[in-house]
Design an enzyme around this catalytic site. Structure first.
Site, mmCIF file in Angstrom:
data_model
loop_
_atom_site.group_PDB
_atom_site.id
_atom_site.type_symbol
_atom_site.label_atom_id
_atom_site.label_comp_id
_atom_site.label_asym_id
_atom_site.label_seq_id
_atom_site.Cartn_x
_atom_site.Cartn_y
_atom_site.Cartn_z
ATOM 1 N N GLN A 51 -19.999 0.855 54.516
ATOM 2 C CA GLN A 51 -20.576 0.021 53.451
ATOM 3 C C GLN A 51 -22.092 -0.023 53.516
ATOM 4 O O GLN A 51 -22.729 -0.444 52.554
ATOM 5 C CB GLN A 51 -20.036 -1.409 53.533
ATOM 6 C CG GLN A 51 -18.553 -1.517 53.188
ATOM 7 C CD GLN A 51 -18.106 -2.969 53.200
ATOM 8 O OE1 GLN A 51 -17.720 -3.489 54.227
ATOM 9 N NE2 GLN A 51 -18.170 -3.630 52.054
ATOM 10 N N HIS A 136 -11.558 0.422 55.183
ATOM 11 C CA HIS A 136 -12.879 0.997 54.858
ATOM 12 C C HIS A 136 -13.147 2.234 55.729
ATOM 13 O O HIS A 136 -13.730 3.214 55.260
ATOM 14 C CB HIS A 136 -13.993 -0.020 55.127
ATOM 15 C CG HIS A 136 -14.321 -0.899 53.956
ATOM 16 N ND1 HIS A 136 -14.722 -0.407 52.733
ATOM 17 C CD2 HIS A 136 -14.321 -2.255 53.818
ATOM 18 C CE1 HIS A 136 -14.957 -1.422 51.893
ATOM 19 N NE2 HIS A 136 -14.716 -2.549 52.530
HETATM 20 NI NI NI Z 1 -14.807 -4.485 51.832
#
Ligand code: NI
Length: 161
Positions: A51, A136
């Site tokens: 991220q 993720h």
């Molecule tokens: Ni997330």
């Protein structure tokens, strides 16, 4: 410490499988510190390295005032129990929320920043968060698992009443 830019859906970093951390060095420590600062400022519960554009298996989870910040390096979910249906969101998918089915309890094996192995079991919100963040690392976003999208600002409106 420094803030890192949070990548948003559509960024290719969010769709790639991350590599394991091999060196528990100063670079890893800086990444973890930066991720914690970025997570706190963004007011999120968890943040995974992809991220912030780093394709490594690193996660931070805010366990609240008492629990502090959990750092997971090379996490592997070893056990799950039960199931829960609840609302989920993601810092990489702003302005959205949806209902996702997750285990009620999740145990993860991981390493700390110095390479020491440990185990952590999260329940409810933290079981959800562990699963979300580990997804993720596989390049998966929660939106693929949503059964129904909901109004993400529902809670905010209730607070104003
Ligand atoms: Ni997330």
């Amino acid at each position: 410490m420094a803030l890192r830019k949070i990548r948003e859906i559509g960024d290719s970093c969010l769709n790639k499988k991350c590599r394991e951390v091999e060196k528990f060095d100063a670079k890893l420590h800086t990444l973890l510190d930066d991720m914690k600062e970025t997570l706190l400022l963004a007011n999120g519960v968890g943040l995974a390295a992809p991220q912030v554009g780093i394709l490594r298996r690193v996660v931070v989870i805010d366990l609240g005032e008492e629990g502090g910040m959990l750092e997971l390096v090379n996490p592997v979910i070893t056990h799950t129990e039960g199931s829960q249906s609840g609302i989920e969101g993601c810092l990489s998918v702003p302005g959205k929320a949806g209902i996702v089915e997750r285990p009620q309890k999740a145990t993860v094996k991981a390493f700390d920043r110095n390479g020491e192995p440990f185990e952590f079991t999260g329940e409810d919100l933290y079981a959800r968060c562990i699963c979300h963040e580990c997804d993720h690392l596989e390049g998966k976003l929660y939106v693929e698992k949503v059964t129904e999208f909901v109004d993400p600002y529902q809670d905010d409106e209730e607070d104003e009443d």
